[in-house]
Design a protein around this motif. Structure first.
Motif, PDB file in Angstrom:
ATOM      1  N   PHE A 180      -9.445   8.882 -12.851  1.00 62.34           N
ATOM      2  CA  PHE A 180     -10.347   7.801 -13.206  1.00 62.34           C
ATOM      3  C   PHE A 180     -10.954   7.390 -11.925  1.00 62.34           C
ATOM      4  CE2 PHE A 180      -8.331   7.672 -17.726  1.00 62.34           C
ATOM      5  CZ  PHE A 180      -9.241   8.275 -18.242  1.00 62.34           C
ATOM      6  N   LEU A 231     -13.339  13.748 -20.929  1.00 62.79           N
ATOM      7  CA  LEU A 231     -12.770  12.440 -21.043  1.00 62.79           C
ATOM      8  C   LEU A 231     -12.193  12.051 -22.367  1.00 62.79           C
ATOM      9  CD1 LEU A 231     -15.724  10.330 -19.390  1.00 62.79           C
ATOM     10  CD2 LEU A 231     -13.393  10.784 -18.618  1.00 62.79           C
ATOM     11  N   VAL A 247     -10.772   3.648 -27.267  1.00 65.53           N
ATOM     12  CA  VAL A 247     -11.802   4.127 -26.324  1.00 65.53           C
ATOM     13  C   VAL A 247     -12.127   5.795 -26.896  1.00 65.53           C
ATOM     14  CG1 VAL A 247     -12.097   5.170 -24.139  1.00 65.53           C
ATOM     15  CG2 VAL A 247     -11.152   2.930 -24.322  1.00 65.53           C
ATOM     16  N   TYR A 284     -15.626   7.372 -27.812  1.00 65.62           N
ATOM     17  CA  TYR A 284     -16.134   8.440 -27.144  1.00 65.62           C
ATOM     18  C   TYR A 284     -16.583   9.414 -28.289  1.00 65.62           C
ATOM     19  CZ  TYR A 284     -16.814  10.568 -22.791  1.00 65.62           C
ATOM     20  OH  TYR A 284     -17.622  11.166 -21.812  1.00 65.62           O
ATOM     21  N   ASN A 314     -15.420  -4.457 -25.104  1.00 67.69           N
ATOM     22  CA  ASN A 314     -15.552  -3.382 -25.819  1.00 67.69           C
ATOM     23  C   ASN A 314     -15.571  -3.866 -27.298  1.00 67.69           C
ATOM     24  OD1 ASN A 314     -15.439  -1.279 -24.178  1.00 67.69           O
ATOM     25  ND2 ASN A 314     -13.227  -1.427 -23.693  1.00 67.69           N
ATOM     26  N   ARG A 369     -21.309   5.325 -19.743  1.00 66.76           N
ATOM     27  CA  ARG A 369     -20.719   4.930 -18.727  1.00 66.76           C
ATOM     28  C   ARG A 369     -19.572   4.419 -18.826  1.00 66.76           C
ATOM     29  NH1 ARG A 369     -21.196   1.159 -14.689  1.00 66.76           N
ATOM     30  NH2 ARG A 369     -22.451  -0.210 -16.218  1.00 66.76           N
ATOM     31  N   LEU A 370     -18.459   4.572 -18.237  1.00 67.59           N
ATOM     32  CA  LEU A 370     -17.160   4.011 -18.492  1.00 67.59           C
ATOM     33  C   LEU A 370     -16.932   3.281 -17.189  1.00 67.59           C
ATOM     34  CD1 LEU A 370     -14.794   6.879 -19.655  1.00 67.59           C
ATOM     35  CD2 LEU A 370     -16.109   5.397 -20.904  1.00 67.59           C
ATOM     36  N   ASP A 371     -17.039   1.890 -17.227  1.00 67.02           N
ATOM     37  CA  ASP A 371     -17.106   0.729 -16.172  1.00 67.02           C
ATOM     38  C   ASP A 371     -15.488   0.337 -16.026  1.00 67.02           C
ATOM     39  OD1 ASP A 371     -17.394  -1.139 -14.627  1.00 67.02           O
ATOM     40  OD2 ASP A 371     -18.428  -2.430 -15.977  1.00 67.02           O
ATOM     41  N   PRO A 409     -11.283   1.418 -19.259  1.00 69.40           N
ATOM     42  CA  PRO A 409     -12.709   0.862 -18.905  1.00 69.40           C
ATOM     43  C   PRO A 409     -13.348   0.143 -20.106  1.00 69.40           C
ATOM     44  CG  PRO A 409     -12.594   3.194 -20.098  1.00 69.40           C
ATOM     45  CD  PRO A 409     -11.018   2.716 -20.128  1.00 69.40           C
ATOM     46  N   VAL A 429     -16.726   0.666 -22.241  1.00 69.07           N
ATOM     47  CA  VAL A 429     -17.605   1.798 -22.676  1.00 69.07           C
ATOM     48  C   VAL A 429     -19.092   1.310 -22.604  1.00 69.07           C
ATOM     49  CG1 VAL A 429     -17.787   3.556 -24.412  1.00 69.07           C
ATOM     50  CG2 VAL A 429     -15.675   2.639 -23.812  1.00 69.07           C
TER      51      VAL A 429
END
Length: 481
Positions: free
Chosen positions: A269, A279, A347, A351, A446, A466-468, A476, A478
């Motif tokens: 990552f 992912l 997460v 996704y 999140n 985008r995963l921050d 991350p 999301v």
């Protein structure tokens, strides 16, 4: 001149690696910082060099840097003020090195070295070299001149779930054959653990490759740990049938192997190695490893409980009181792993919803397949027997969403539910540090995003999410829009 003499004395004393010399070197740091402060205040009085001169003092343009990984920082000529700042930073990081040297627990030593190697706090190569030389020398010198790695390993195994072979109340611990078996295993584990700690002293950009190489060599040690447990368990049945050895040595080793798996995945990552379509199964594998580590810790903690049940009278009460505090620490560690597992599942659900909304681009391979990419992505994990490696077929059978009958809104709601559960559990844990604060911020962010998505907010978005990882390098935020 005084600063160079003082700094050289600091380095020379460190190289001797005795406790007295290490303490002497630590005493030099305040004096070095004082001299450096005086130099910084008068540096502008020195001779000024011509910036147009291509051969600036201390630098040659023909130096070849092609052997360095591309993720290393580009070397540049530092100004005098920047050089003074760098020297100050090195001296401050050396202070951290001495704090690491005073740690008596192997797990604390691991955590400290791992935190020191993080992207935000990656130390200078000189500091990492000192840590590798003082903590992790290949000979059998004492750790920082005070405690050996073998002693730290033995103490950690005893605290994890004391096998009869390390329990002074058991007649097994005083048997010459048992002592020889334990000492042989710890002696053979010394160099692999020194190498493992040296992996975390490497530059962060090299750690992922080093972990993959290390997993190829740890298989023999894992087989030896299983053999040691089996041999000691057979002896325990004969000499001390009330206490079982279970699989203490192998469980202790598996905990470190699972941490290697976790770090290997998370380094991917950090360096943006995963394609968007990967992912989902990456998080699925990460949750599996978290679960295996949690299960191993639970299994190991049951050993002391079984042992206390056979202790009698006053010794039983005394033993229970002695283990009470450690059991609470173990429970906190297990629950914190549960928080991480729950966040990972949250997460994953988010996704999956994005996949159903067709916002994750899927590959169209002319050569190869997703199964091949999966196999190559987790290939280093196949070198060990525990945790059991998983295949792409396992992923499709256990986590495939092709047969899912619900809607993406249902999955957003499920993700929000997991984030709520993680937040509630994290709030109950007596852990208060920067890591938990960042993790809590990720969970809350999140949760807000998933609750909005579950209402259909911006449901017509087509951009790739985008995963921050800016808030937390492990989990991350999301960003779905």
């Amino acid at each position: 001149i005084n600063f160079i003499h003082c700094f050289f004395s600091l380095v020379s004393n460190l190289k001797k690696r005795t406790l007295e010399d290490i303490l002497l070197s630590e005493q030099e740091i305040p004096y070095c910082l004082t001299l450096l402060s005086n130099i910084s205040s008068t540096v502008h009085l020195g001779k000024q060099l011509d910036p147009a001169d291509p051969l600036i003092l201390g630098f040659h343009p023909l130096i070849n840097q092609h052997l360095l990984p591309p993720s290393y920082r580009t070397y540049e000529i530092l100004s005098r003020d920047q050089a003074m700042s760098l020297l100050t930073t090195i001296l401050e990081q050396l202070k951290i090195m001495y704090e690491i040297g005073r740690l008596n627990s192997l797990s604390e030593l691991f955590s400290a070295v791992l935190n020191l190697s993080s992207v935000e706090e990656s130390p200078n190569v000189l500091v990492r070299s000192f840590i590798a030389q003082l903590c992790l020398n290949n000979d059998r010198c004492k750790h920082f001149g005070s405690k050996s790695i073998e002693e730290m390993m033995k103490e950690e195994i005893r605290l994890l779930g004391p096998p009869p072979s390390l329990n002074p109340r058991s007649p097994l611990s005083s048997t010459p054959l048992v002592i020889d078996i334990v000492e042989r295993f710890l002696g053979n584990a010394h160099l692999p653990f020194v190498e493992l700690l040296r992996v975390y002293c490497q530059h962060r950009a090299r750690q992922r490759t080093m972990i993959a190489k290390y997993l190829d060599t740890v298989c023999e040690l894992q087989q030896e740990s299983e053999s040691t447990d089996k041999h000691l368990n057979d002896l325990a049945i004969k000499l001390d049938p009330h206490r079982q050895n279970v699989s203490c040595f192998n469980s202790w080793l598996v905990i470190y192997i699972t941490q290697l798996f976790i770090d290997y995945i998370q380094l991917g990552f950090e360096y943006d190695l995963y394609s968007p379509f990967e992912l989902h199964y990456v998080f699925w594998y990460l949750e599996y490893v978290y679960g295996w580590k949690q299960m191993t810790l639970k299994t190991a903690s049951q050993g002391p409980t079984q042992e206390l049940q056979v202790a009698g009278g006053k010794s039983k009460k005394k033993a229970r009181n002695k283990r009470k505090g450690l059991s609470k620490e173990r429970e906190v560690e297990i629950n914190f792993l549960q928080v991480k597992r729950t966040v990972t599942v949250g997460v994953m659900r988010a996704y999956e919803a994005l996949i159903l909304d067709k916002r994750i681009p899927q590959p169209n391979f002319e050569f190869g397949s997703v199964a091949l990419v999966f196999r190559n992505r987790f290939l280093p994990f196949t070198a060990v027997t525990s945790p059991q490696p998983l295949s792409y077929g396992n992923y499709l059978h256990l986590a495939g969403i092709d047969n899912y009958k619900g809607t993406s809104l249902n999955l957003y709601q499920a993700a929000a539910h997991h984030f709520v559960s993680a937040k509630v559990l994290l709030d109950t844990l007596p852990i208060h540090n920067i890591e938990t604060e960042k993790l809590l911020k990720v969970i809350k962010t999140n949760l807000v995003i998933m609750n909005l998505a579950a209402t259909g907010h911006k449901g017509k978005e087509t951009t790739v999410p985008r995963l921050d990882f800016s808030l937390n390098r492990e989990f991350p935020v999301v960003r779905i829009s």
